[in-house]
Motif scaffolding. Structure first.
Motif, PDB file in Angstrom:
ATOM      1  N   UNK A 280       0.662  -1.157   0.041  1.00 35.88           N
ATOM      2  CA  UNK A 280       0.671   0.450   0.268  1.00 35.88           C
ATOM      3  C   UNK A 280       1.165   1.461   0.568  1.00 35.88           C
ATOM      4  N   UNK A 281       2.147   1.438   0.962  1.00 33.20           N
ATOM      5  CA  UNK A 281       2.773   2.139   0.980  1.00 33.20           C
ATOM      6  C   UNK A 281       4.185   1.961  -0.011  1.00 33.20           C
ATOM      7  N   UNK A 282       5.049   2.701  -0.122  1.00 35.98           N
ATOM      8  CA  UNK A 282       6.780   2.807  -1.133  1.00 35.98           C
ATOM      9  C   UNK A 282       7.237   3.537   0.209  1.00 35.98           C
ATOM     10  N   UNK A 283       8.345   2.946   0.313  1.00 34.89           N
ATOM     11  CA  UNK A 283       9.366   3.079   0.698  1.00 34.89           C
ATOM     12  C   UNK A 283      10.242   2.195   0.751  1.00 34.89           C
TER      13      UNK A 283
ATOM     14  N   UNK B 222     -11.586  -1.298   3.834  1.00 39.70           N
ATOM     15  CA  UNK B 222     -10.145  -1.189   3.748  1.00 39.70           C
ATOM     16  C   UNK B 222      -9.485  -0.887   2.530  1.00 39.70           C
ATOM     17  N   UNK B 223      -8.769  -0.150   2.774  1.00 40.42           N
ATOM     18  CA  UNK B 223      -8.016  -0.329   1.581  1.00 40.42           C
ATOM     19  C   UNK B 223      -7.020  -1.570   0.522  1.00 40.42           C
TER      20      UNK B 223
ATOM     21  N   UNK C  84     -18.493  -1.840   1.541  1.00 39.39           N
ATOM     22  CA  UNK C  84     -16.310  -2.130   1.841  1.00 39.39           C
ATOM     23  C   UNK C  84     -16.625  -1.373   0.676  1.00 39.39           C
ATOM     24  N   UNK C  85     -15.020  -1.144   0.408  1.00 33.48           N
ATOM     25  CA  UNK C  85     -14.486  -0.753  -0.921  1.00 33.48           C
ATOM     26  C   UNK C  85     -14.688  -1.263  -1.693  1.00 33.48           C
ATOM     27  N   UNK C  86     -13.812  -0.040  -2.953  1.00 37.11           N
ATOM     28  CA  UNK C  86     -14.330  -0.821  -3.784  1.00 37.11           C
ATOM     29  C   UNK C  86     -12.295  -1.651  -4.328  1.00 37.11           C
TER      30      UNK C  86
ATOM     31  N   UNK D 211     -18.037   0.949  -2.885  1.00 35.93           N
ATOM     32  CA  UNK D 211     -18.017   2.711  -1.979  1.00 35.93           C
ATOM     33  C   UNK D 211     -15.989   2.962  -2.495  1.00 35.93           C
ATOM     34  N   UNK D 212     -15.684   4.434  -3.003  1.00 33.53           N
ATOM     35  CA  UNK D 212     -14.214   4.469  -2.785  1.00 33.53           C
ATOM     36  C   UNK D 212     -13.261   4.194  -1.914  1.00 33.53           C
ATOM     37  N   UNK D 213     -12.105   3.453  -1.954  1.00 38.29           N
ATOM     38  CA  UNK D 213     -11.495   3.771  -0.590  1.00 38.29           C
ATOM     39  C   UNK D 213     -11.145   4.796  -0.331  1.00 38.29           C
TER      40      UNK D 213
END
Length: 388
Positions: A121-124, A290-291, A311-313, A330-332
């Motif tokens: 989900x994150x970039x590092x 959720x993401x 829930x999120x799409x 729904x949109x995240x």
């Protein structure tokens, strides 16, 4: 012929709650089952089932290379001691360090990617390193199981795993007998707003429920923000949260934050439980903004109990919901869109929500029955028998 099997995860809680069906089936077939995870209160129920329990310290959110090397060494020693015929790994650290340890111990290993989590989900720098470690670990596995198409594509297209070693499963399966259809929650009082015969225009007394570890990546903050909006308009609507706070995760939400929401009157925090069924049965709709998920177990369980979903799409959520039929997408990361959908559901007649819940249970029965997943475990055991 029987084969000793070992399951390794980051909690005994997840082994007991998500893999109890395959474990019971393997034990019934005479296969000795070992389980390994950091100690928690679900070690005892697993032992009562007949599992051999191995308590293995593991820093779930730690990024210390020495700690991770120590975990790999502990797992290597355990695998050499137990000599299982196959090890099944779940969650990030067991998948990476357990797979490497199993390779050195010369034990076949199967990894299940239950979700990509913050690593994707994150970039590092840390997440890039984790992907490289996945590439190394999955080079030596027997098989790699994925729970949704997007996660599978991410690993294959990213060169983290060979396509021929992968299998796409319909989640971890749901026991439709254990998660039986629940009666629609009784109204709070005679002619209460959520009763089917309530007067038109009456403010609904709907209970929404979020079941998850309290992480930002689960959309908890969006849920709370949406609850704040709806409660200002519709004070009869209740927003519940069930799940652990202060967990070991970089996106964890503290109990202090949860207490502040409770004092504000925005949500009811229900703590944790060993059995989610009474809480699902008491809810009118289960929510998970959720993401990203592997394949949401809580959504599957709620649908199996005939509750409509929001829930999120995103991967792992959209797979469970037929939008407008068994629930809504729904949109995240969009609290306003979530609030709009919560408002719509709160105003829907109970009869419509009941029909939506029944459609959800039928979908779970068609696509996510636990027997499909149990068969995958026995297919692996059968391949071991063939190679003997």
């Amino acid at each position: 012929m029987t084969f000793p099997v070992l399951l390794c995860s980051n909690t005994f809680w997840s082994i007991y709650n998500f893999r109890r069906g395959p474990i019971a089936a393997m034990l019934a077939a005479g296969h000795p089952v070992h389980v390994a995870a950091p100690d928690d209160e679900f070690a005892a129920p697993l032992a009562q089932m007949g599992c051999v329990v191995h308590r293995v310290p593991m820093a779930a959110k730690g990024q210390n290379p020495l700690q991770d090397f120590g975990l790999m060494w502990r797992l290597y020693r355990l695998y050499r001691q137990v000599r299982p015929s196959v090890v099944f790994h779940y969650t990030i650290k067991p998948n990476i360090y357990g797979s490497i340890a199993a390779h050195f111990a010369r034990i076949p290993a199967v990894s299940m990617t239950t979700g990509l989590g913050y690593v994707f989900i994150r970039e590092s720098l840390t997440t890039r390193l984790a992907r490289q470690l996945y590439r190394v670990a999955f080079r030596h596995t027997l098989e790699n199981w994925f729970l949704n198409v997007e996660d599978h594509r991410t690993f294959v297209d990213g060169g983290l795993v060979a396509l021929g070693k992968t299998r796409l499963l319909p989640g971890e399966g749901v026991d439709l007998t254990h998660f039986a259809k629940a009666a629609w929650p009784a109204p709070d009082a005679p002619n209460a707003p959520n009763a089917p015969d309530a007067a038109p225009g009456t403010a609904p007394a709907v209970r929404f429920l979020l079941i998850a570890r309290l992480l930002r990546d689960k959309g908890v903050l969006e849920y709370v923000e949406a609850a704040r909006t709806i409660r200002a308009e519709m004070p009869h609507v209740t927003f519940q949260i069930l799940g652990a706070a202060d967990v070991e995760n970089p996106t964890a939400i503290s109990r202090t934050e949860v207490n502040a929401w409770q004092r504000e009157g925005v949500v009811d925090y229900l703590g944790t439980t060993g059995d989610v069924r009474p809480f699902i049965a008491n809810a009118h709709c289960v929510v998970l903004p959720s993401y990203r998920e592997g394949l949401s177990r809580t959504l599957l369980e709620a649908a199996a109990m005939a509750r409509p979903l929001i829930a999120t799409d995103v991967p792992g959520c959209r797979d469970v919901i037929d939008d407008g039929v068994t629930g809504y997408l729904v949109p995240p990361r969009d609290a306003a869109a979530l609030a709009a959908r919560l408002r719509d559901v709160a105003r829907q007649p109970a009869a419509d929500l009941v029909r939506m819940g029944e459609a959800g249970r039928a979908k779970v029965a068609r696509q996510f029955d636990e027997h499909v997943v149990v068969a995958e475990y026995f297919r692996v055991l059968g391949s071991l028998h063939a190679s003997c």
